[in-house]
Design a protein around this motif. Sequence first.
Motif, PDB file in Angstrom:
ATOM      1  N   ILE A  61       0.803  -1.221   0.000  1.00  0.00           N
ATOM      2  CA  ILE A  61       0.000   0.000   0.000  1.00  0.00           C
ATOM      3  C   ILE A  61       0.841   1.279   0.000  1.00  0.00           C
ATOM      4  N   GLU A  62       2.130   1.154   0.188  1.00  0.00           N
ATOM      5  CA  GLU A  62       3.009   2.325   0.216  1.00  0.00           C
ATOM      6  C   GLU A  62       2.847   3.237  -1.005  1.00  0.00           C
ATOM      7  N   PRO A  63       2.733   2.695  -2.228  1.00  0.00           N
ATOM      8  CA  PRO A  63       2.578   3.574  -3.389  1.00  0.00           C
ATOM      9  C   PRO A  63       1.307   4.430  -3.368  1.00  0.00           C
ATOM     10  N   LEU A  64       0.312   4.054  -2.586  1.00  0.00           N
ATOM     11  CA  LEU A  64      -0.921   4.821  -2.514  1.00  0.00           C
ATOM     12  C   LEU A  64      -0.715   6.189  -1.872  1.00  0.00           C
ATOM     13  N   ALA A  65       0.359   6.368  -1.142  1.00  0.00           N
ATOM     14  CA  ALA A  65       0.634   7.653  -0.496  1.00  0.00           C
ATOM     15  C   ALA A  65       0.762   8.785  -1.517  1.00  0.00           C
ATOM     16  N   LEU A  66       1.109   8.455  -2.736  1.00  0.00           N
ATOM     17  CA  LEU A  66       1.217   9.479  -3.787  1.00  0.00           C
ATOM     18  C   LEU A  66      -0.110  10.183  -4.038  1.00  0.00           C
ATOM     19  N   TYR A  67      -1.207   9.546  -3.696  1.00  0.00           N
ATOM     20  CA  TYR A  67      -2.531  10.072  -4.001  1.00  0.00           C
ATOM     21  C   TYR A  67      -3.227  10.717  -2.804  1.00  0.00           C
ATOM     22  N   LYS A  68      -2.583  10.775  -1.663  1.00  0.00           N
ATOM     23  CA  LYS A  68      -3.247  11.167  -0.423  1.00  0.00           C
ATOM     24  C   LYS A  68      -3.860  12.564  -0.454  1.00  0.00           C
ATOM     25  N   ASP A  69      -3.315  13.487  -1.216  1.00  0.00           N
ATOM     26  CA  ASP A  69      -3.845  14.847  -1.262  1.00  0.00           C
ATOM     27  C   ASP A  69      -4.625  15.142  -2.535  1.00  0.00           C
ATOM     28  N   ASP A  70      -4.924  14.129  -3.300  1.00  0.00           N
ATOM     29  CA  ASP A  70      -5.637  14.319  -4.558  1.00  0.00           C
ATOM     30  C   ASP A  70      -7.124  14.555  -4.282  1.00  0.00           C
ATOM     31  N   PRO A  71      -7.645  15.726  -4.606  1.00  0.00           N
ATOM     32  CA  PRO A  71      -9.055  16.011  -4.318  1.00  0.00           C
ATOM     33  C   PRO A  71     -10.023  15.186  -5.167  1.00  0.00           C
ATOM     34  N   TYR A  72      -9.533  14.544  -6.212  1.00  0.00           N
ATOM     35  CA  TYR A  72     -10.402  13.736  -7.065  1.00  0.00           C
ATOM     36  C   TYR A  72     -10.431  12.267  -6.674  1.00  0.00           C
ATOM     37  N   LEU A  73      -9.619  11.901  -5.702  1.00  0.00           N
ATOM     38  CA  LEU A  73      -9.638  10.523  -5.205  1.00  0.00           C
ATOM     39  C   LEU A  73     -10.803  10.370  -4.236  1.00  0.00           C
ATOM     40  N   LEU A  74     -11.755   9.533  -4.596  1.00  0.00           N
ATOM     41  CA  LEU A  74     -12.936   9.338  -3.761  1.00  0.00           C
ATOM     42  C   LEU A  74     -12.624   8.452  -2.561  1.00  0.00           C
ATOM     43  N   GLU A  75     -11.993   7.304  -2.823  1.00  0.00           N
ATOM     44  CA  GLU A  75     -11.654   6.395  -1.727  1.00  0.00           C
ATOM     45  C   GLU A  75     -10.732   5.290  -2.204  1.00  0.00           C
ATOM     46  N   TYR A  76     -10.224   4.554  -1.234  1.00  0.00           N
ATOM     47  CA  TYR A  76      -9.401   3.376  -1.488  1.00  0.00           C
ATOM     48  C   TYR A  76     -10.275   2.144  -1.249  1.00  0.00           C
ATOM     49  N   PHE A  77     -10.104   1.138  -2.067  1.00  0.00           N
ATOM     50  CA  PHE A  77     -10.759  -0.147  -1.829  1.00  0.00           C
ATOM     51  C   PHE A  77      -9.665  -1.190  -1.637  1.00  0.00           C
ATOM     52  N   THR A  78      -9.881  -2.077  -0.693  1.00  0.00           N
ATOM     53  CA  THR A  78      -8.957  -3.190  -0.518  1.00  0.00           C
ATOM     54  C   THR A  78      -9.756  -4.486  -0.612  1.00  0.00           C
ATOM     55  N   ASP A  79      -9.062  -5.574  -0.499  1.00  0.00           N
ATOM     56  CA  ASP A  79      -9.631  -6.907  -0.677  1.00  0.00           C
ATOM     57  C   ASP A  79     -11.122  -6.986  -0.344  1.00  0.00           C
ATOM     58  N   ASN A  80     -11.799  -7.890  -1.006  1.00  0.00           N
ATOM     59  CA  ASN A  80     -13.225  -8.052  -0.851  1.00  0.00           C
ATOM     60  C   ASN A  80     -13.550  -9.519  -0.552  1.00  0.00           C
ATOM     61  N   GLU A  81     -14.597  -9.745   0.198  1.00  0.00           N
ATOM     62  CA  GLU A  81     -15.094 -11.086   0.499  1.00  0.00           C
ATOM     63  C   GLU A  81     -14.024 -12.016   1.088  1.00  0.00           C
ATOM     64  N   LEU A  82     -13.373 -11.523   2.109  1.00  0.00           N
ATOM     65  CA  LEU A  82     -12.360 -12.338   2.780  1.00  0.00           C
ATOM     66  C   LEU A  82     -13.044 -13.389   3.658  1.00  0.00           C
ATOM     67  N   PRO A  83     -12.349 -14.507   3.893  1.00  0.00           N
ATOM     68  CA  PRO A  83     -12.963 -15.542   4.748  1.00  0.00           C
ATOM     69  C   PRO A  83     -13.112 -15.058   6.184  1.00  0.00           C
TER      70      PRO A  83
END
Length: 83
Positions: A61-83
């Motif tokens: 997830i470290e590369p996601l820090a590049l987007y932290k101040d982007d006003p057009y970024l709505l949200e982050y999604f991570t894994d789905n339907e984990l056991p």
Amino acid sequence: MLRTQQQPLVYTLIVYPMNSYRNQHRKKFGGAYDVAGWQGYRFDLPLVFDNEFEEYVRRAIEPLALYKDDPYLLEYFTDNELP
């Protein structure tokens, strides 16, 4: 590309650290586990208690820090339907 347009679009980022870790982890076991649940996790449990998991996710997830101040970024999604 979305971020450089004259009228930027709102967007989301998706990262799958649990899924990619599982795929990497299975390689240690010859590509499959002896006992796996419906999603292919060993003993049908997420691998969050593995010694290497926390550091793996941190790097994933470290590369996601590049987007932290982007006003057009709505949200982050991570894994789905984990056991």
